[in-house]
Design an enzyme around this catalytic site. Structure first.
Site, mmCIF file in Angstrom:
data_model
loop_
_atom_site.group_PDB
_atom_site.id
_atom_site.type_symbol
_atom_site.label_atom_id
_atom_site.label_comp_id
_atom_site.label_asym_id
_atom_site.label_seq_id
_atom_site.Cartn_x
_atom_site.Cartn_y
_atom_site.Cartn_z
ATOM 1 N N ARG A 43 -19.921 6.288 -48.642
ATOM 2 C CA ARG A 43 -21.317 6.227 -48.229
ATOM 3 C C ARG A 43 -22.230 6.992 -49.170
ATOM 4 N NH1 ARG A 43 -21.179 5.869 -41.676
ATOM 5 N NH2 ARG A 43 -20.024 3.916 -41.702
ATOM 6 N N ASP A 156 -36.573 2.453 -28.071
ATOM 7 C CA ASP A 156 -36.423 2.649 -29.513
ATOM 8 C C ASP A 156 -37.805 2.733 -30.153
ATOM 9 O OD1 ASP A 156 -33.756 2.455 -31.304
ATOM 10 O OD2 ASP A 156 -35.526 1.976 -32.492
#
Ligand SMILES: [Fe+2]
Ligand SMILES: [Fe+2]
Lengths: 286, 300
Positions: A43, A156
């Site tokens: 990552r 959200d």
């Protein structure tokens, strides 16, 4: 998906891994255990390229000493949490929710004769989490679900994410951890797409919410269980402390807060009781 | 009449004993001025035991340097007398009880996974709170549940019944044992530890790891009590109910806190994440002690 990088050439030494791991833990509360070294390596190699840096040592020193590093921190947190949403992710946590937290709360509620459940998926992204919660509740209660008043609030900050949550249609990959019988029971398939069935969608109430909007966050009251996974990493320590204290107030006594599977509230809150479930941690308000 | 099964166990002749030499090492180790020479000579009188001790000292689990440790004397110099006594205790008990699975019963393997994990976690927490138990915490964790093996060996059916009962009723194993067998793995483990002359702290851990408040060795027994829970939280449990618990509410936690250990500043979350991949280390240890043929000539 993003874990795969063709010939990621730069390697991370064990020592740099430990330095980066501790740095990330200190700044985000997310812990990379030893067996996740290659995950972190993959990552972060994207971040190396983005910053044009030759190795992870240099990257670590940039994070630590460069005054501009706070911008990079955000990108770093994004990259360590990418692709973290999918249905039935982190089975031990769902198991803790399904076999421990929910039954405990339901039993207490039923005893009092108030069959009400209020849950909040704080930072619900594309809806995987609130729908998973709904499916789990339906699995527990089965037909008795009619006797209950159940609401799963799902909020959200991304309108785009909320839009896909509303569409509630997912591909095979997103559903990779869903047991086959659950898949046939709660999704309707059309081609390679799977849509959540109405009886589950009905339980979920999607809404836009910015966690910085303290007034509105305060109004989110009376929850039995809050899921707030991989959200806190974007807050600095003070904001984190304030927000977690707020979540504590948002919970009913006896309620639970679940955060990301390798996320920690150490040094952030002492109000909760840390509960060890088999394979997962939970925070209980007493 | 009272506790008949414990009485039976006390009189079962087939209950194995530790090798003579191992018992002697245990006795020697109790004296405060035991010498390196005495211990190493004693272990040498049992070449297979000596070979096993050396094998474990050289295993991936214990080995520190790159150089092979080829004699016991060297092992003691490099690892310290305490550690060699710890290793001797572990290998002799493990070779008597057997770490292999018996006839496909998966419980035995799970049992040793649980015990090794408890030892490893105890070692980890020992470092964090600086108890400095010098490897005794590992042996204590490894051998905290030996009563269960005795049950499994001599009262297999009833033990399985207790196991099923604890799952069905979501109660602890010892409550189920008490009901089905009339005694507990703690009492039996304590008896065996004494019978075998194991160090007193091991007998104490066996008897009190579920009630550390009553222990004589309160610090190490509390440590094992906590490690036992954490092993179960990692789902390295030898069956019975699946537990959830609040570490800070445990009797063991309060005891250690009162004794002055820095429990309040411990990052429990981090410890929990750190022991995430403990399963790998458990395997490393178990393969190091498994009873493959020991290399010849290791008894130099
Ligand atoms: Fe036990
Ligand atoms: Fe145990």
């Amino acid at each position: 998906m993003a874990d795969y990088l063709p010939s990621a050439a730069v390697q991370m030494t064990d020592e740099t891994f430990r330095l980066l791991r501790d740095f990330i833990y200190e700044h985000s509360g997310i812990y990379f255990s030893d067996n996740k070294k290659s995950q972190l390596e993959n990552r972060l190699s994207l971040r190396l390229r983005a910053n044009n840096l030759p190795d992870f040592d240099k990257y670590y020193y940039m994070l630590k000493y460069d005054p501009q590093a706070s911008k990079e921190l955000r990108a770093l947190f994004d990259s360590v949490t990418t692709n973290e949403t999918s249905f039935f992710r982190s089975p031990p946590q769902i198991q803790a929710f399904q076999e421990k937290a929910l039954p405990e709360i339901m039993e207490r509620r039923a005893e009092k004769g108030e069959k009400i459940l209020r849950l909040w998926s704080a930072g619900c992204s594309t809806g995987d989490e609130p729908y998973t919660m709904g499916i789990v509740i339906k699995e527990i209660l089965s037909e008795k679900i009619k006797e209950w008043d159940i609401k799963i609030f799902a909020s959200d900050i991304s309108e785009k994410a909320l839009k896909s949550a509303r569409a509630s249609t997912y591909n095979e990959y997103t559903l990779r951890s869903v047991p086959p019988e659950i898949k046939t029971k709660y999704f309707t398939q059309s081609g390679s797409q799977f849509t959540v069935c109405d009886e589950i969608r009905m339980l979920v109430e999607l809404q836009y919410l910015n966690f910085n909007d303290t007034k509105r966050v305060k109004l989110m009251r009376g929850f039995d269980i809050i899921f707030c996974r991989n959200v806190l990493i974007y807050f600095d320590d003070d904001a984190k402390k304030r927000f977690v204290a707020q979540l504590y107030d948002n919970l009913n006594p006896g309620g639970y807060l679940f955060i990301g599977h390798s996320e920690s509230l150490h040094n952030i809150s002492r109000a909760f009781k840390l509960v060890h479930f088999p394979g997962a941690l939970g925070y209980k308000k007493e | 009449m009272e506790r008949p099964i414990l009485e039976i166990i006390k009189n079962i002749e087939e209950i194995p004993t530790l090798p003579m030499v191992a018992m002697e090492v245990m006795t020697l180790s109790k004296s405060p001025d035991v010498s390196i020479k005495a211990i190493s000579e004693c272990i040498h009188r049992d070449p297979p035991l000596a070979a096993k001790v050396l094998k474990l000292a050289n295993s991936a689990f214990y080995r520190r340097g790159t150089q092979e440790i080829d004699t016991l004397h060297r092992a003691i110099l490099m690892m310290g007398l305490n550690e060699i006594i710890n290793i001797t205790t572990s290998v002799s008990v493990l070779s008597v009880l057997g770490t292999r699975d018996k006839g496909g019963e998966s419980l035995r393997i799970k049992f040793w996974d649980h015990c090794v994990a408890t030892g490893l976690i105890a070692r980890h927490v020992d470092k964090k709170i600086r108890m400095k138990a010098q490897g005794r915490e590992f042996v204590g964790g490894l051998l905290h549940d030996i009563g269960k093996i005795i049950f499994d060996e001599f009262f297999h059916e009833k033990f399985m019944e207790a196991h099923a009962l604890s799952i069905q009723r979501k109660c602890s194993m010892f409550e189920a044992e008490k009901e089905v067998l009339g005694t507990t793995h703690m009492e039996v483990g304590h008896f065996i530890a004494q019978k075998w002359g194991l160090p007193p702290y091991i007998a104490d851990i066996n008897l009190y790891h579920h009630q550390p408040g009553n222990a004589k060795f309160k610090d190490i027994t509390s440590l094992i009590s906590i490690a036992n829970l954490l092993a179960k939280a990692k789902e390295l449990s030898c069956g019975g109910d699946s537990v959830s618990f609040v570490l800070k509410d445990q009797e063991a936690w309060h005891i250690l806190r009162k004794m002055g250990y820095s429990m309040d500043v411990l990052d429990i979350e981090r410890i929990t994440f750190e022991i995430e991949d403990i399963g790998e280390e458990v395997k490393t240890y178990l393969s190091a002690v498994s009873e493959e043929p020991v290399a010849e000539g290791a008894n130099g």
